[in-house]
Design a protein around this motif. Structure first.
Motif, PDB file in Angstrom:
ATOM      1  N   ALA A   1      12.895  -0.073   7.210  1.00 37.30           N
ATOM      2  CA  ALA A   1      13.627   1.015   6.699  1.00 37.30           C
ATOM      3  C   ALA A   1      13.052   1.394   5.294  1.00 37.30           C
ATOM      4  N   ALA A   2      12.820   0.455   4.741  1.00 38.89           N
ATOM      5  CA  ALA A   2      12.281   0.596   3.192  1.00 38.89           C
ATOM      6  C   ALA A   2      11.031   1.142   3.162  1.00 38.89           C
ATOM      7  N   LEU A   3      10.284   0.683   4.319  1.00 42.12           N
ATOM      8  CA  LEU A   3       8.875   1.088   4.377  1.00 42.12           C
ATOM      9  C   LEU A   3       8.693   2.760   4.671  1.00 42.12           C
ATOM     10  N   GLY A   4       9.648   3.143   5.794  1.00 40.48           N
ATOM     11  CA  GLY A   4       9.652   4.208   6.171  1.00 40.48           C
ATOM     12  C   GLY A   4      10.479   5.410   5.280  1.00 40.48           C
TER      13      GLY A   4
ATOM     14  N   GLU B   1      -0.415 -19.348   8.179  1.00 38.98           N
ATOM     15  CA  GLU B   1       0.281 -19.733   9.255  1.00 38.98           C
ATOM     16  C   GLU B   1       1.701 -19.995   8.892  1.00 38.98           C
ATOM     17  N   GLY B   2       2.620 -19.852   9.595  1.00 38.41           N
ATOM     18  CA  GLY B   2       4.017 -20.258   9.218  1.00 38.41           C
ATOM     19  C   GLY B   2       4.617 -19.273   7.912  1.00 38.41           C
ATOM     20  N   ILE B   3       3.746 -18.615   7.135  1.00 44.43           N
ATOM     21  CA  ILE B   3       4.388 -17.568   6.220  1.00 44.43           C
ATOM     22  C   ILE B   3       4.000 -16.301   6.377  1.00 44.43           C
ATOM     23  N   GLU B   4       3.556 -15.940   7.897  1.00 48.69           N
ATOM     24  CA  GLU B   4       3.179 -14.626   7.981  1.00 48.69           C
ATOM     25  C   GLU B   4       3.800 -13.436   7.520  1.00 48.69           C
ATOM     26  N   LEU B   5       5.114 -13.624   7.221  1.00 50.00           N
ATOM     27  CA  LEU B   5       5.983 -12.984   6.877  1.00 50.00           C
ATOM     28  C   LEU B   5       5.449 -12.214   5.563  1.00 50.00           C
ATOM     29  N   VAL B   6       4.753 -12.849   4.792  1.00 52.77           N
ATOM     30  CA  VAL B   6       4.174 -12.168   3.635  1.00 52.77           C
ATOM     31  C   VAL B   6       3.375 -10.900   3.619  1.00 52.77           C
ATOM     32  N   VAL B   7       2.669 -10.720   4.853  1.00 49.37           N
ATOM     33  CA  VAL B   7       1.678  -9.644   4.984  1.00 49.37           C
ATOM     34  C   VAL B   7       2.437  -8.382   5.174  1.00 49.37           C
ATOM     35  N   PRO B   8       3.621  -8.362   5.898  1.00 45.32           N
ATOM     36  CA  PRO B   8       4.025  -7.024   6.024  1.00 45.32           C
ATOM     37  C   PRO B   8       4.953  -6.815   4.751  1.00 45.32           C
ATOM     38  N   PHE B   9       5.175  -7.633   4.096  1.00 49.51           N
ATOM     39  CA  PHE B   9       6.076  -7.469   2.886  1.00 49.51           C
ATOM     40  C   PHE B   9       4.933  -7.067   1.744  1.00 49.51           C
ATOM     41  N   GLY B  10       3.960  -7.591   1.805  1.00 43.83           N
ATOM     42  CA  GLY B  10       3.195  -7.199   0.720  1.00 43.83           C
ATOM     43  C   GLY B  10       2.621  -5.739   0.925  1.00 43.83           C
ATOM     44  N   LEU B  11       2.405  -5.339   2.351  1.00 46.16           N
ATOM     45  CA  LEU B  11       2.012  -4.019   2.624  1.00 46.16           C
ATOM     46  C   LEU B  11       3.211  -3.040   2.147  1.00 46.16           C
ATOM     47  N   ILE B  12       4.491  -3.395   2.215  1.00 47.32           N
ATOM     48  CA  ILE B  12       5.685  -2.771   1.917  1.00 47.32           C
ATOM     49  C   ILE B  12       5.627  -2.593   0.311  1.00 47.32           C
ATOM     50  N   LEU B  13       5.439  -3.669  -0.257  1.00 49.42           N
ATOM     51  CA  LEU B  13       5.425  -3.623  -1.902  1.00 49.42           C
ATOM     52  C   LEU B  13       4.381  -2.426  -2.311  1.00 49.42           C
ATOM     53  N   VAL B  14       3.366  -2.339  -1.660  1.00 54.54           N
ATOM     54  CA  VAL B  14       2.183  -1.692  -2.090  1.00 54.54           C
ATOM     55  C   VAL B  14       2.680  -0.194  -1.779  1.00 54.54           C
ATOM     56  N   VAL B  15       3.183   0.084  -0.535  1.00 55.77           N
ATOM     57  CA  VAL B  15       3.638   1.451  -0.305  1.00 55.77           C
ATOM     58  C   VAL B  15       4.722   2.020  -1.189  1.00 55.77           C
ATOM     59  N   LEU B  16       5.833   1.029  -1.496  1.00 58.12           N
ATOM     60  CA  LEU B  16       6.812   1.541  -2.305  1.00 58.12           C
ATOM     61  C   LEU B  16       6.333   1.616  -3.958  1.00 58.12           C
ATOM     62  N   LEU B  17       5.313   0.924  -4.374  1.00 55.32           N
ATOM     63  CA  LEU B  17       5.020   1.217  -5.697  1.00 55.32           C
ATOM     64  C   LEU B  17       4.258   2.659  -5.748  1.00 55.32           C
ATOM     65  N   VAL B  18       3.693   2.988  -4.771  1.00 55.42           N
ATOM     66  CA  VAL B  18       2.810   4.325  -4.376  1.00 55.42           C
ATOM     67  C   VAL B  18       3.929   5.449  -4.236  1.00 55.42           C
ATOM     68  N   ARG B  19       4.842   5.101  -3.171  1.00 54.61           N
ATOM     69  CA  ARG B  19       5.735   6.160  -2.732  1.00 54.61           C
ATOM     70  C   ARG B  19       7.113   5.448  -2.941  1.00 54.61           C
ATOM     71  N   PRO B  20       7.881   5.598  -3.884  1.00 53.28           N
ATOM     72  CA  PRO B  20       9.010   4.670  -4.211  1.00 53.28           C
ATOM     73  C   PRO B  20      10.307   5.132  -3.054  1.00 53.28           C
ATOM     74  N   ASN B  21      10.202   6.433  -2.586  1.00 48.50           N
ATOM     75  CA  ASN B  21      11.200   6.844  -1.544  1.00 48.50           C
ATOM     76  C   ASN B  21      10.678   6.348  -0.119  1.00 48.50           C
ATOM     77  N   GLY B  22       9.443   5.707  -0.028  1.00 49.36           N
ATOM     78  CA  GLY B  22       9.255   5.406   1.360  1.00 49.36           C
ATOM     79  C   GLY B  22       8.221   6.325   1.998  1.00 49.36           C
ATOM     80  N   LEU B  23       7.553   5.946   3.052  1.00 50.49           N
ATOM     81  CA  LEU B  23       6.491   6.999   3.608  1.00 50.49           C
ATOM     82  C   LEU B  23       7.198   8.343   3.960  1.00 50.49           C
ATOM     83  N   PHE B  24       8.305   8.379   4.700  1.00 51.69           N
ATOM     84  CA  PHE B  24       8.744   9.624   4.917  1.00 51.69           C
ATOM     85  C   PHE B  24      10.105  10.038   4.242  1.00 51.69           C
ATOM     86  N   GLY B  25      10.557   9.295   3.093  1.00 59.35           N
ATOM     87  CA  GLY B  25      11.811   9.569   2.463  1.00 59.35           C
ATOM     88  C   GLY B  25      11.485  10.760   1.612  1.00 59.35           C
TER      89      GLY B  25
END
Lengths: 294, 236
Positions: free
Chosen positions: A230-233, A263-287
């Motif tokens: 939801a934060a991403l979008g 392995e075991g901390i694969e959670l960091v990749v989607p969250f890294g991605l989200i961090l980058v998106v939110l830095l560029v677009r604070p309201n999310g991709l479609f906000g």
């Protein structure tokens, strides 16, 4: 290449669940401006209800449809009984605390009602048969189909009906909604009811993955991914929730396959991605960036 | 016939009392105007009528029934349309959706015909029907807010400072329109306004508020003609 494709589709299959929960979060956020931390556990409870129906001999599809109805009513009751009394309190944090309390209480209640002592996990019948259609897992296609159906129904409801217009009016300007004669309380109830129904679908989809075995921890990690989606979008965009859910699902699945170092901390990749998106677009991709002329 | 009547209305925000026993009434087909400086209680009076104040003392009657303790939405459904200060449009909905919301509680089949009619009356709205309301200029939004109120086919229209933030020329246009609508339809209006001279031109009667009490009242023409009243309260 085949492996990549399989993992991609695997991610879609998981992403459908994230997207559904994210969609429910967005519906409540848009109508009430509230983050519902109990969304995942409400979905869990619905999943247990669906399981109970199948346990009584109902087919899984019929059980799902019945559960959607039960959850609709349940969501409305929760809004009226638990949320409404604290909604007008001075601090918006009070409602957040209530949803956190519901998070714990609903989980415990579900375990108390549905799980017999000594039992570890329950078995949800699979929604789709094993096997392949058009070179893809039938189950993945079916799950994607359910998500599409959900989106189409929601779009029609919000954009093409009088009820949808009233819901959007309350989200846009509660004070003015009263002035045109809409009862905002009733609309908030409907918002919670719809979100609860969407959560029910998400829960059954989550449970019927893989072997169909599930327990009370089913939705806990899902909720984290759904918040991320939801934060991403963008928290005010239903379309964003769906895209965000699928992106998070696929990113997660590909990370597990290809980046062994994580392995075991694969959670960091989607969250890294989200961090980058939110830095560029604070309201999310479609906000939306709210622009208002005065 | 008296359409709206306030008897000894008091009210305010929390511990602060703003209105100190107001008595006023508006007859069917009339335009009433409430004048006064900032903070005199003009907006609060309209909010008291619409059930938007927590605690209201005294009584408010509309069409012979008491509406004092009813909810805002119930009062709206009973036939009072309120255009609040700052216009209260639905900024992220389209012009068309805003107007349809005005008629959301109507059960007759005339909604589409009314829409067409107001688009004709306000051509700027017709041109922008699928545009977001929040992206329009202040004057256009004021027209939209008025048209939305009219879409409910109200018996009483409450307007809170329709001139706020508008250029003088646009303000004149807004008041001309309101005057036409009152004459054409016989629609009863109660207007709160700081621009006294314009408002009195279309009004039948007026009240001047000062710190929550009525200090002067009378026929609009008399108020506008009275040198002392104009100098002391109206500033023109």
């Amino acid at each position: 290449m085949q492996l990549f494709f399989d993992q991609f589709m695997n991610g879609i299959g998981a992403g459908v669940v994230f997207a559904s929960v994210a969609l429910a979060l967005v519906i409540i956020y848009r109508t009430t401006g509230l983050l519902n931390f109990a969304q995942g556990e409400m979905a869990l409870f619905s999943t247990f209800v669906a399981w109970w129906f199948t346990d009584r001999g109902l087919g899984v599809v019929a059980a799902l449809l019945l559960t959607i109805v039960v959850s609709f009513v349940g969501g409305a009751v929760i809004e009226r009984v638990l949320i409404r009394p604290v909604e007008n309190s001075k601090s918006p944090l009070n409602v957040v605390i209530v949803t956190l309390g519901m998070f714990l209480a609903i989980n415990a209640l579900a375990a108390l009602i549905f799980i017999k002592p000594g039992q570890e996990a329950l078995q949800m019948p699979l929604l789709f048969p094993d096997g392949k259609t058009l070179g893809m897992q039938t189950a993945t296609l079916g799950r994607a189909g359910i998500l599409v159906a959900e989106c189409v129904l929601l779009y029609l409801l919000l954009q093409k009906t009088k009820l949808g217009l009233m819901l959007r009016a309350v989200a846009s300007n509660p004070e003015s909604s009263k002035l045109v004669g809409i009862n905002p309380g009733a609309m908030l109830m409907v918002g919670w009811a719809i979100a609860s129904s969407i959560g029910a679908v998400a829960g059954v989809l989550a449970a019927s993955r893989g072997t169909g075995s599930f327990d009370t921890s089913l939705m806990q990690q899902v909720l984290v991914y759904a918040f991320a989606a939801a934060a991403l979008g963008g928290f005010d965009s239903p379309l964003g929730a769906v895209v965000g859910g699928l992106v998070v699902g696929v990113a997660n699945s590909l990370t597990i396959q290809y980046i062994h170092a994580l392995e075991g901390i694969e959670l960091v990749v989607p969250f890294g991605l989200i961090l980058v998106v939110l830095l560029v677009r604070p309201n999310g991709l479609f906000g939306r960036n709210v622009v208002e002329r005065v | 016939m008296t359409l709206l009547e306030l008897r000894g209305v008091t009210g305010g925000y929390g511990p602060v009392t703003v209105l100190h026993g107001l008595d006023l009434s508006v007859d069917e087909g009339e335009v009433g105007v409430i004048l006064g400086a900032n903070g005199a209680g003009k907006t609060t009076t309209l909010r008291a009528i619409c059930g938007m104040l927590g605690d209201v003392g005294g009584k408010v009657f509309f069409d012979d029934s008491e509406i004092t303790s009813r909810s805002t939405q119930a009062i709206a459904r009973s036939g009072i349309a309120h255009v609040p200060q700052g216009r209260g449009t639905f900024g992220d909905l389209t012009v068309d959706e805003n107007l349809r919301l005005g008629a959301i509680n109507r059960r007759d089949g005339g909604v589409d015909a009314d829409l067409a009619r107001w688009y004709e009356q306000f051509p700027r709205l017709g041109e922008r029907r699928s545009q977001m309301a929040g992206s329009m200029s202040g004057g256009e939004q004021q027209m939209l807010a008025i048209a939305r109120a009219l879409m409910s086919r109200p018996r009483l229209l409450l307007l809170d400072e329709p001139s706020l933030g508008l250029a003088p020329l646009i303000t004149r246009e807004v008041f001309d329109r309101l005057g036409e609508i009152n004459k054409g339809e016989g629609l009863t209006m109660l207007i709160v306004e700081q621009n006294a001279s314009l408002a009195l031109q279309i009004a039948n009667r007026g009240w001047v508020l000062e710190t929550g009490s009525i200090v002067v009242q009378g026929a609009a023409a008399d108020l506008a003609a009275d040198e002392d009243v104009r100098k002391a309260y109206l500033g023109f």
